[in-house]
Enzyme design. Structure first.
Site, PDB file in Angstrom:
ATOM      1  N   LYS A  83     -12.175  15.591 -17.482  1.00 48.26           N
ATOM      2  CA  LYS A  83     -11.220  15.871 -16.415  1.00 48.26           C
ATOM      3  C   LYS A  83     -11.962  16.067 -15.099  1.00 48.26           C
ATOM      4  CE  LYS A  83      -9.337  19.528 -14.519  1.00 48.26           C
ATOM      5  NZ  LYS A  83      -9.116  19.095 -13.125  1.00 48.26           N
TER       6      LYS A  83
ATOM      7  N   SER B 236     -16.522  27.348 -11.489  1.00 43.38           N
ATOM      8  CA  SER B 236     -16.713  28.733 -11.056  1.00 43.38           C
ATOM      9  C   SER B 236     -16.936  29.654 -12.248  1.00 43.38           C
ATOM     10  CB  SER B 236     -15.481  29.180 -10.274  1.00 43.38           C
ATOM     11  OG  SER B 236     -14.354  29.119 -11.114  1.00 43.38           O
TER      12      SER B 236
ATOM     13  N   GLU C 127     -21.981  25.618 -16.778  1.00 45.25           N
ATOM     14  CA  GLU C 127     -22.791  25.562 -15.549  1.00 45.25           C
ATOM     15  C   GLU C 127     -21.941  26.176 -14.457  1.00 45.25           C
ATOM     16  OE1 GLU C 127     -25.839  24.365 -15.221  1.00 45.25           O
ATOM     17  OE2 GLU C 127     -26.145  23.018 -16.919  1.00 45.25           O
TER      18      GLU C 127
ATOM     19  N   CYS D  48     -23.819  24.569  -6.038  1.00 43.76           N
ATOM     20  CA  CYS D  48     -23.937  25.771  -6.869  1.00 43.76           C
ATOM     21  C   CYS D  48     -25.297  26.428  -6.699  1.00 43.76           C
ATOM     22  CB  CYS D  48     -23.707  25.405  -8.324  1.00 43.76           C
ATOM     23  SG  CYS D  48     -24.657  23.972  -8.826  1.00 43.76           S
TER      24      CYS D  48
ATOM     25  N   GLU E 162     -20.478  34.159  -3.777  1.00 39.64           N
ATOM     26  CA  GLU E 162     -20.724  32.754  -3.479  1.00 39.64           C
ATOM     27  C   GLU E 162     -19.692  32.293  -2.450  1.00 39.64           C
ATOM     28  OE1 GLU E 162     -19.782  29.931  -6.625  1.00 39.64           O
ATOM     29  OE2 GLU E 162     -21.690  28.942  -6.219  1.00 39.64           O
TER      30      GLU E 162
HETATM   31  P1  NAP Z   1     -13.258  25.820 -10.541  1.00 38.99           P
HETATM   32  O1  NAP Z   1     -12.066  26.296  -9.835  1.00 38.99           O
HETATM   33  O2  NAP Z   1     -13.824  26.634 -11.640  1.00 38.99           O
HETATM   34  O3  NAP Z   1     -12.915  24.351 -11.057  1.00 38.99           O
HETATM   35  C1  NAP Z   1     -13.791  23.578 -11.831  1.00 38.99           C
HETATM   36  C2  NAP Z   1     -12.979  22.652 -12.712  1.00 38.99           C
HETATM   37  O4  NAP Z   1     -12.240  23.404 -13.669  1.00 38.99           O
HETATM   38  C3  NAP Z   1     -11.959  21.818 -11.950  1.00 38.99           C
HETATM   39  O5  NAP Z   1     -11.844  20.556 -12.568  1.00 38.99           O
HETATM   40  C4  NAP Z   1     -10.708  22.646 -12.157  1.00 38.99           C
HETATM   41  O6  NAP Z   1      -9.526  21.927 -11.948  1.00 38.99           O
HETATM   42  C5  NAP Z   1     -10.866  23.081 -13.577  1.00 38.99           C
HETATM   43  N1  NAP Z   1     -10.091  24.254 -13.961  1.00 38.99           N
HETATM   44  C6  NAP Z   1      -9.477  25.172 -13.169  1.00 38.99           C
HETATM   45  N2  NAP Z   1      -8.879  26.123 -13.935  1.00 38.99           N
HETATM   46  C7  NAP Z   1      -9.129  25.800 -15.226  1.00 38.99           C
HETATM   47  C8  NAP Z   1      -8.793  26.399 -16.493  1.00 38.99           C
HETATM   48  N3  NAP Z   1      -8.101  27.529 -16.567  1.00 38.99           N
HETATM   49  N4  NAP Z   1      -9.231  25.801 -17.631  1.00 38.99           N
HETATM   50  C9  NAP Z   1      -9.957  24.688 -17.585  1.00 38.99           C
HETATM   51  N5  NAP Z   1     -10.299  24.058 -16.427  1.00 38.99           N
HETATM   52  C10 NAP Z   1      -9.904  24.617 -15.253  1.00 38.99           C
HETATM   53  O7  NAP Z   1     -14.464  25.600  -9.557  1.00 38.99           O
HETATM   54  P2  NAP Z   1     -14.413  24.932  -8.120  1.00 38.99           P
HETATM   55  O8  NAP Z   1     -14.113  26.002  -7.148  1.00 38.99           O
HETATM   56  O9  NAP Z   1     -13.614  23.710  -8.112  1.00 38.99           O
HETATM   57  O10 NAP Z   1     -15.937  24.461  -8.007  1.00 38.99           O
HETATM   58  C11 NAP Z   1     -16.890  25.209  -7.411  1.00 38.99           C
HETATM   59  C12 NAP Z   1     -17.666  26.045  -8.423  1.00 38.99           C
HETATM   60  O11 NAP Z   1     -18.425  25.225  -9.292  1.00 38.99           O
HETATM   61  C13 NAP Z   1     -18.663  26.920  -7.720  1.00 38.99           C
HETATM   62  O12 NAP Z   1     -18.610  28.220  -8.229  1.00 38.99           O
HETATM   63  C14 NAP Z   1     -19.998  26.272  -8.040  1.00 38.99           C
HETATM   64  O13 NAP Z   1     -21.079  27.136  -7.992  1.00 38.99           O
HETATM   65  C15 NAP Z   1     -19.756  25.714  -9.386  1.00 38.99           C
HETATM   66  N6  NAP Z   1     -20.700  24.627  -9.690  1.00 38.99           N
HETATM   67  C16 NAP Z   1     -21.690  24.840 -10.593  1.00 38.99           C
HETATM   68  C17 NAP Z   1     -22.617  23.856 -10.882  1.00 38.99           C
HETATM   69  C18 NAP Z   1     -23.716  24.095 -11.863  1.00 38.99           C
HETATM   70  O14 NAP Z   1     -24.325  23.127 -12.302  1.00 38.99           O
HETATM   71  N7  NAP Z   1     -24.014  25.315 -12.233  1.00 38.99           N
HETATM   72  C19 NAP Z   1     -22.518  22.618 -10.252  1.00 38.99           C
HETATM   73  C20 NAP Z   1     -21.502  22.414  -9.324  1.00 38.99           C
HETATM   74  C21 NAP Z   1     -20.590  23.433  -9.063  1.00 38.99           C
HETATM   75  P3  NAP Z   1      -8.972  21.788 -10.416  1.00 38.99           P
HETATM   76  O15 NAP Z   1      -9.711  20.669  -9.846  1.00 38.99           O
HETATM   77  O16 NAP Z   1      -7.563  21.518 -10.519  1.00 38.99           O
HETATM   78  O17 NAP Z   1      -9.234  23.108  -9.737  1.00 38.99           O
END
Ligand code: NAP
Ligand code: MG
Length: 474
Positions: free
Chosen positions: A181, A233, A254, A288, A385
């Site tokens: 997804k 996140s 991650e 991230c 963050e």
């Molecule tokens: P997010 O809200 O956690 O979303 C990540 C993904 O999860 C999106 O595809 C999101 O869909 C989906 N999602 C949301 N709620 C969910 C649920 N309850 N169950 C399953 N999937 C769900 O994160 P974001 O704000 O988009 O991305 C930024 C975060 O990613 C930051 O915290 C960053 O540090 C982290 N990140 C980490 C890495 C690493 O390698 N450690 C790399 C890149 C980013 P939607 O698109 O609809 O929200």
């Protein structure tokens, strides 16, 4: 600053008006007919509409992936699987320009980054894992490591194609099939990747792409997959871990970060300033492992800050498709709101804010590069963050104090060290609680190098021999 003439990218990829879900090798509409729009964050124009996968679509995709894994992809020899991965890697290279432009349009990031980083690094991940497919017995993970089965993968919007590559390449190399997804705001390159899988004659069901929002991700996590691989996140990661606890599903996470970038007084200052800029302003700070906390030794703080501000004055903010652009658009209105709100708390808590005097486009989502000085560890801008182009600067007097401050965070994804002394690098690297420590550089990635977090930044590694372990039954 020199005035540059505009240098717009001329290639325009064929973007369809509407995309379906990619299930069992075909594009289909959602069972309930739902769809949503993806916009270009630099103009707010709608780019295309796309089907939104619901529960029934998740079940269909997982069933297709299961069939493909059991009848075709699992039994196939590693050497044959490797050929498909090489083909995908080469097709990605052939279409690199189109993918780069599409990514910039859907995400808002500058073309120089998609062209020089996202797309080549994604191709590299497929080349690298293609090489592993017939050598898994030599990965140090047992004489005959087996695939796990069907993998459910959920990725964020900050590196849409690259995060897809990090997930799909190792999964397929190890003999698994995948249901992925993409993030709601950035599904385009995943859908183009689905078309590329068709062109590569990848057997139907090996890769399935399910656009949607958080609900689609939750349904995928809850479905009959054997493993969940999530990047996003910490809050959502925690909810996923809770929801599958007690099941037989494996999980890698991650998550977020709040990395310290430490500049010691003997560091080469101009180099360090480039590293600080790259650390926090690369990809609008939507990274991230961004170096979002600058820890600078007090004796050189004034000099570092003066040179840093002079350098940030020269960054070009604007049209992501202009080849001169350094900083593109913020990915969505929601993310812009989050960055603005957290930045306001920094002002409220008494930190001093500095921004260059640059013009921003009238439409779209934009945020000036921002530097906070006088930051205390207790402030939200030092702890949380921000995921935007906002740097929090703290100072330290002794190396011990630098390490203590750097480690004073629930996260542990990355860190940077700037010093002339090799011994100081090793001393610091041993003490920093972070999955990756960069020395006299920042934000370097390689498919052969494992990447991942400690503490609330998650568990499991992606890339390298270590990354294979997450996709094998060892
Ligand atoms: P997010 O809200 O956690 O979303 C990540 C993904 O999860 C999106 O595809 C999101 O869909 C989906 N999602 C949301 N709620 C969910 C649920 N309850 N169950 C399953 N999937 C769900 O994160 P974001 O704000 O988009 O991305 C930024 C975060 O990613 C930051 O915290 C960053 O540090 C982290 N990140 C980490 C890495 C690493 O390698 N450690 C790399 C890149 C980013 P939607 O698109 O609809 O929200
Ligand atoms: Mg978009």
């Amino acid at each position: 600053m020199f005035e540059y003439a505009p240098a717009p990218e001329s290639v325009r990829p064929q973007i369809k008006e509407h995309y379906g879900l990619f299930v069992d090798g075909e594009f289909t509409d959602a069972a309930d007919g739902a769809d949503f729009k993806s916009v270009n964050p630099s103009t707010e124009e709608v780019l295309f509409t796309v089907a939104e996968a619901g529960e029934a679509d998740v079940q269909a995709a997982v069933a297709a992936a299961r069939r493909a894994q059991e009848t075709v992809w699992g039994p196939m020899s590693g050497a044959e699987r490797g050929k498909y991965l090489f083909r995908i890697a080469r097709l990605l290279q052939e279409k690199a320009r189109e993918f780069a432009v599409a990514e910039s349009l859907d995400n808002g990031k500058p073309i120089k980054e998609t062209r020089d980083f996202d797309v080549p690094t994604a191709a590299q991940h497929f080349f690298y894992h293609a090489g592993w497919a017939d050598k898994l017995a030599y990965a140090g993970l047992g004489a005959d490591p087996r695939p796990l089965g069907v993998i459910g993968q959920v990725i964020p919007w900050n590196f849409p194609l690259l995060m897809l590559a990090w997930k799909i390449a190792p999964a397929l190399a190890c003999g698994n099939t995948a249901v992925l997804k993409p993030a709601e705001t950035t599904p385009l390159t995943a859908l183009m990747f689905a078309e590329l899988c068709q062109e590569a004659d990848l057997p139907p069901g090996v890769v399935n792409i399910l656009p949607g929002a958080g609900g689609t991700g939750a349904a995928l996590v809850a479905s009959a997959v054997d493993k969940v691989a999530f990047t996003g996140s910490t809050a959502v990661g925690r909810a996923i871990a809770k929801s599958i606890a007690g099941s037989k599903k494996k999980l890698t996470l991650e998550l977020g970060g709040k990395a310290a970038n430490i500049v010691f007084d003997d560091a080469p200052i101009d180099q360090a300033v480039e590293g600080i800029v790259n650390g926090i302003f690369f990809n609008q700070g939507h990274v991230c492992c961004a170096g979002s906390r600058l820890l600078v030794q007090e004796s050189v703080a004034d000099e570092v800050l003066a040179r840093l501000k002079a350098r940030v004055e020269t960054l070009r903010v604007g049209d992501p498709l202009d080849k001169n652009t350094d900083i593109g658009a913020i990915n969505s209105a929601e993310q812009l709101e989050r960055i603005t709100a957290l930045t306001d708390t920094g002002r409220g808590e008494g930190a001093e804010v500095w921004q260059p005097d640059c013009d921003l486009p009238d439409r779209g989502f934009w945020f000036r590069p921002t530097v906070f000085t006088g930051v205390q560890q207790s402030m939200r801008i030092a702890k949380e963050e921000i995921f935007g182009p906002v740097l929090s600067v703290l100072t330290f007097r002794t190396p011990d104090e630098a390490i203590a401050k750097a480690n004073n965070t629930p996260y542990g994804l990355s860190a940077g060290v700037w010093t002339e002394k090799g011994s100081k690098i090793l001393w610091a690297a041993e003490r920093l609680r972070a999955g990756v420590v960069w020395a006299n550089t920042f934000n370097q990635f390689d498919a052969a190098s494992p990447f991942g977090g400690l503490k609330e930044s998650g568990y499991g590694r992606e890339g390298g021999r270590q990354g294979l372990e997450a996709y094998l039954d060892v």
